[in-house]
Design a protein around this motif. Structure first.
Motif, PDB file in Angstrom:
ATOM      1  N   LYS A 252     -40.308 -10.848  17.562  1.00  0.00           N
ATOM      2  CA  LYS A 252     -38.672 -11.260  16.825  1.00  0.00           C
ATOM      3  C   LYS A 252     -38.218  -9.667  16.230  1.00  0.00           C
ATOM      4  O   LYS A 252     -38.898  -9.765  14.687  1.00  0.00           O
ATOM      5  N   TRP A 253     -38.039  -9.029  17.315  1.00  0.00           N
ATOM      6  CA  TRP A 253     -38.100  -7.286  17.574  1.00  0.00           C
ATOM      7  C   TRP A 253     -36.407  -7.463  15.795  1.00  0.00           C
ATOM      8  O   TRP A 253     -36.390  -6.479  14.749  1.00  0.00           O
ATOM      9  N   GLU A 254     -35.705  -8.634  15.735  1.00  0.00           N
ATOM     10  CA  GLU A 254     -34.584  -8.886  15.085  1.00  0.00           C
ATOM     11  C   GLU A 254     -34.865  -9.067  13.549  1.00  0.00           C
ATOM     12  O   GLU A 254     -34.628  -8.455  12.411  1.00  0.00           O
ATOM     13  N   GLN A 255     -35.346  -9.760  13.879  1.00  0.00           N
ATOM     14  CA  GLN A 255     -36.595  -9.862  11.502  1.00  0.00           C
ATOM     15  C   GLN A 255     -37.575  -9.108  11.583  1.00  0.00           C
ATOM     16  O   GLN A 255     -37.531  -8.417  10.091  1.00  0.00           O
ATOM     17  N   ALA A 256     -37.753  -8.722  12.478  1.00  0.00           N
ATOM     18  CA  ALA A 256     -39.107  -7.143  11.757  1.00  0.00           C
ATOM     19  C   ALA A 256     -38.203  -6.271  11.579  1.00  0.00           C
ATOM     20  O   ALA A 256     -38.288  -5.414  10.124  1.00  0.00           O
ATOM     21  N   LEU A 257     -37.367  -5.928  12.277  1.00  0.00           N
ATOM     22  CA  LEU A 257     -35.559  -4.546  11.712  1.00  0.00           C
ATOM     23  C   LEU A 257     -35.216  -5.418  10.215  1.00  0.00           C
ATOM     24  O   LEU A 257     -35.170  -4.961   9.689  1.00  0.00           O
ATOM     25  N   SER A 258     -34.760  -6.678  10.427  1.00  0.00           N
ATOM     26  CA  SER A 258     -34.577  -6.520   8.981  1.00  0.00           C
ATOM     27  C   SER A 258     -35.077  -6.693   7.796  1.00  0.00           C
ATOM     28  O   SER A 258     -34.393  -6.102   6.724  1.00  0.00           O
ATOM     29  N   LEU A 259     -36.569  -6.823   7.580  1.00  0.00           N
ATOM     30  CA  LEU A 259     -37.486  -6.813   6.589  1.00  0.00           C
ATOM     31  C   LEU A 259     -37.560  -5.373   6.796  1.00  0.00           C
ATOM     32  O   LEU A 259     -37.891  -4.554   5.466  1.00  0.00           O
ATOM     33  N   SER A 260     -37.444  -4.778   7.965  1.00  0.00           N
ATOM     34  CA  SER A 260     -37.447  -3.067   7.858  1.00  0.00           C
ATOM     35  C   SER A 260     -36.508  -2.621   6.651  1.00  0.00           C
ATOM     36  O   SER A 260     -36.742  -1.486   5.511  1.00  0.00           O
ATOM     37  N   GLU A 261     -35.091  -2.855   7.242  1.00  0.00           N
ATOM     38  CA  GLU A 261     -34.149  -2.620   6.383  1.00  0.00           C
ATOM     39  C   GLU A 261     -34.315  -3.028   4.950  1.00  0.00           C
ATOM     40  O   GLU A 261     -33.521  -1.460   4.179  1.00  0.00           O
ATOM     41  N   ASP A 262     -34.541  -3.882   4.324  1.00  0.00           N
ATOM     42  CA  ASP A 262     -34.867  -4.469   3.307  1.00  0.00           C
ATOM     43  C   ASP A 262     -36.042  -3.198   2.777  1.00  0.00           C
ATOM     44  O   ASP A 262     -35.124  -3.605   1.439  1.00  0.00           O
ATOM     45  N   GLN A 263     -36.969  -3.197   3.508  1.00  0.00           N
ATOM     46  CA  GLN A 263     -37.577  -1.851   2.424  1.00  0.00           C
ATOM     47  C   GLN A 263     -36.797  -0.969   1.790  1.00  0.00           C
ATOM     48  O   GLN A 263     -37.617  -0.469   0.862  1.00  0.00           O
ATOM     49  N   TYR A 264     -36.309  -0.429   3.473  1.00  0.00           N
ATOM     50  CA  TYR A 264     -35.706   0.810   2.733  1.00  0.00           C
ATOM     51  C   TYR A 264     -34.826   0.896   1.793  1.00  0.00           C
ATOM     52  O   TYR A 264     -34.647   1.216   0.828  1.00  0.00           O
ATOM     53  N   LYS A 265     -34.312  -0.269   1.460  1.00  0.00           N
ATOM     54  CA  LYS A 265     -33.272  -0.422   0.274  1.00  0.00           C
ATOM     55  C   LYS A 265     -33.940  -0.680  -0.561  1.00  0.00           C
ATOM     56  O   LYS A 265     -33.355  -0.221  -1.921  1.00  0.00           O
ATOM     57  N   GLN A 266     -35.366  -1.145  -1.500  1.00  0.00           N
ATOM     58  CA  GLN A 266     -36.202  -1.267  -2.175  1.00  0.00           C
ATOM     59  C   GLN A 266     -36.894  -0.233  -2.539  1.00  0.00           C
ATOM     60  O   GLN A 266     -37.377   0.080  -3.355  1.00  0.00           O
TER      61      GLN A 266
END
Length: 401
Positions: A252-266
């Motif tokens: 589930k690469w899309e979900q993984a990338l979404s989490l990664s983007e949120d991690q950067y925002k935080q």
């Protein structure tokens, strides 16, 4: 009187060095006590054992433990916790449980929640999940008591320990059962902890997320991730890593990338393993540009461009090949020391994509010298290389006539 004063002076200096993380100086000071004939007291032993716990020196710790007993010094519960903890960190789970069992059999000193938690962790390391469950349930059922008949009840770290023990033994459903127990009594359990509440909350959620990550239960992992944020528990890098890994395991690469983007925002930096896993999953999802973008983000975060895992390097070979950047593709290839069929297949595929037929044949020769066999895709690439090289030779001959 003089002996007591000397012991106190040595103890104070050892504790001072320990608190300043000057562990070598602290241990040398402790050894000096033996050289001058000063016998350490229980507090000095406890301080030194805490240092050995941090340094993961189980043999030294056990020797001191036995020295205490020989000298007629009764180890207190802090000493037992430290010894068991040191052995667990060093994966000597059998010795850890032996020390615990001796404590229980002797009945002195009375066990507390911390020593039970350490024993449960030992069971996890040793894949003894049934024993771990028994120890936890002994506390939960009120069968563990202090000399004053006060029940020793599980705390938040007990739940973390049992969840991790079940997870380490492959019992992820059992692990999540224990998490549900915490969830139902969240306020009571969190409020009873002696640890900082935020840190304790993160630990328990991270333990549950790891259980989901191990078996790719990505939907449950995302549910837990959302739940913890709603409760005001701030995720850390390990939280994101576990949730991302759960998604990656199921592609589930899309979900993984979404989490990664949120991690950067935080503004929470991913670990190198998270970066590597994201690169690999994007490659499997044929998101070549994303692979390269993540690699660039990794460098921007302060990591060396070559610090990714070998699996991620293979993914980058393919991604750079698709992008026509063969300089970086070969750079990744050269950085892999233990080259195998998969490594060669990736670089040959990249060369084929960019019509580097001579390179394909050179790589084939290198594989032959190393005794590595071609996979089916590489065989086709080599056949195409021979065909195209023959055509090129023929065209050159015609041009010369």
């Amino acid at each position: 009187m003089k002996e007591r004063r000397l012991v106190g002076e040595y103890r104070e200096r050892i504790v001072e060095y320990r608190n300043k993380e000057k562990y070598g100086k602290a241990l040398r000071k402790f050894n000096e006590m033996e050289e001058v004939g000063v016998t350490p007291d229980i507090q000095t032993y406890t301080a030194v054992l805490s240092i050995l716990n941090r340094l993961k020196q189980p043999s030294y710790a056990l020797r001191l433990f036995h020295d205490m007993i020989k000298q007629g010094i009764q180890p207190d519960i802090r000493v037992y916790c430290s010894i068991i903890g040191t052995l667990v960190k060093s994966h000597q789970w059998e010795k850890a449980l032996e020390v615990f069992d001796n404590l229980i059999a002797a009945g002195m000193p009375a066990p507390n929640v911390f020593v039970y938690n350490a024993a449960i962790r030992a069971c996890g390391v040793g894949k003894q999940w049934e024993r771990a469950v028994q120890l936890f349930e002994d506390m939960n059922a009120g069968r563990v008591k202090t000399p004053c008949e006060i029940q020793v009840k599980p705390d938040i770290d007990s739940y973390s320990a049992i969840i991790n023990a079940c997870r380490q033994c492959g019992k992820w459903e059992k692990a999540l059962e224990y998490f549900e127990m915490v969830d139902k009594n969240w306020k009571e359990i969190i409020n009873s902890t002696q640890s900082p509440k935020q840190a304790a909350s993160v630990r328990i959620y991270n333990s549950a997320l790891l259980a989901c990550s191990d078996v790719g239960k990505w939907e449950r992992a995302l549910e837990l991730f959302d739940e913890m944020k709603k409760k005001g528990t701030e995720p850390n890098s390990y939280t994101y890593s576990s949730a991302i890994s759960a998604c990656i395991l199921e592609g589930k690469w899309e979900q993984a990338l979404s989490l990664s983007e949120d991690q950067y925002k935080q503004r929470i930096n991913p670990t190198i393993y998270t970066f590597s896993a994201l690169i690999s999953t994007c490659e499997k999802g044929k998101q070549w540009d994303k692979c390269i973008e993540i690699h660039e983000d990794m460098v921007a975060a302060g990591f060396s461009p070559i610090s990714v895992t070998d699996g991620a390097k293979v993914s980058l070979i393919i991604a750079y090949g698709k992008a026509g950047d063969m300089k970086n593709a070969f750079r990744m290839f050269d950085l892999i020391s233990a080259k195998n069929e998969v490594t060669y297949s990736a670089i040959i595929s990249a060369c084929e994509t960019n019509a580097l037929w001579e390179k394909v044949l050179q790589l084939h020769e290198s594989m032959n010298r190393s005794g590595i066999e071609l996979d089916d895709a590489s065989k086709k690439a080599v056949a195409s290389a021979h065909k195209n090289m023959s055509i090129n030779t023929l065209n050159l001959e015609k041009a010369g006539t």
